[in-house]
Design a protein around this motif. Structure first.
Motif, PDB file in Angstrom:
ATOM      1  N   TRP A   1      -8.671   6.330   2.064  1.00 16.70           N
ATOM      2  CA  TRP A   1      -7.899   5.040   2.173  1.00 16.70           C
ATOM      3  C   TRP A   1      -7.275   4.766   0.832  1.00 16.70           C
ATOM      4  O   TRP A   1      -6.196   4.269   0.963  1.00 16.70           O
TER       5      TRP A   1
ATOM      6  N   VAL B   1      -4.196   7.096   1.261  1.00 12.59           N
ATOM      7  CA  VAL B   1      -3.215   6.367   2.194  1.00 12.59           C
ATOM      8  C   VAL B   1      -2.376   5.215   1.791  1.00 12.59           C
ATOM      9  O   VAL B   1      -1.178   5.303   1.857  1.00 12.59           O
ATOM     10  N   PHE B   2      -3.170   4.519   0.978  1.00  8.09           N
ATOM     11  CA  PHE B   2      -2.205   3.465   0.053  1.00  8.09           C
ATOM     12  C   PHE B   2      -1.133   3.953  -0.675  1.00  8.09           C
ATOM     13  O   PHE B   2      -0.240   3.438  -0.984  1.00  8.09           O
TER      14      PHE B   2
ATOM     15  N   LYS C   1     -14.513   8.031   2.142  1.00  9.98           N
ATOM     16  CA  LYS C   1     -13.945   6.902   2.773  1.00  9.98           C
ATOM     17  C   LYS C   1     -13.032   6.056   1.909  1.00  9.98           C
ATOM     18  O   LYS C   1     -12.005   6.020   2.096  1.00  9.98           O
TER      19      LYS C   1
END
Length: 132
Positions: free
Chosen positions: A10, A13-14, A6
């Motif tokens: 994330w 995505v950043f 996870k």
């Protein structure tokens, strides 16, 4: 392993958002490309960790109530000593130095890389370590 997967998802995505923002604002291709490649590497690692977490037992890091001692124990087998990484490093240095100084250095670097690679793969099939 689920939490690491996870975290990398994330992070990817950043990195994607930052790559788009950086590319639009700066119009500089090298940094934008590096950020998009970082996104790609991060998404690959996150997907691999998430995919692997479904197939293995839950670790202590996945339990919110776990103590530090719950993750104690054997972590795996690590080679106590090996000269093969040194040969790979010297061969790799010669090979990459060949890009700057001349491609003829690759003729010296490639055999050293192959010797180091074969030695590293087969170091537990011969010599004093063959019983481990």
């Amino acid at each position: 392993m689920k939490i690491q997967g996870k975290m990398f998802i994330w992070l990817s995505v950043f990195l994607l958002v930052m790559a788009i923002v950086y590319g639009v604002w700066s119009k500089e291709p090298a940094g934008t490309t590096a950020l998009f490649l970082s996104f790609g590497l991060s998404i690959m690692v996150g997907f691999y960790l998430g995919f692997t977490a479904k197939r293995v037992d839950a670790g202590a890091q996945d339990d919110k109530e776990a103590d530090v001692a719950d993750d104690a124990g054997e972590l795996g087998f690590f080679s106590p000593h090996s000269w093969q990484p040194l040969a790979l490093g010297v061969g790799g240095a010669l090979a990459f130095l060949g890009v700057a100084l001349g491609w003829w250095l690759l003729y010296f670097g490639a055999p050293i890389i192959l010797i180091g690679l074969f030695g590293w793969v087969f170091e537990y099939y011969r010599g004093e370590n063959r019983t481990q």
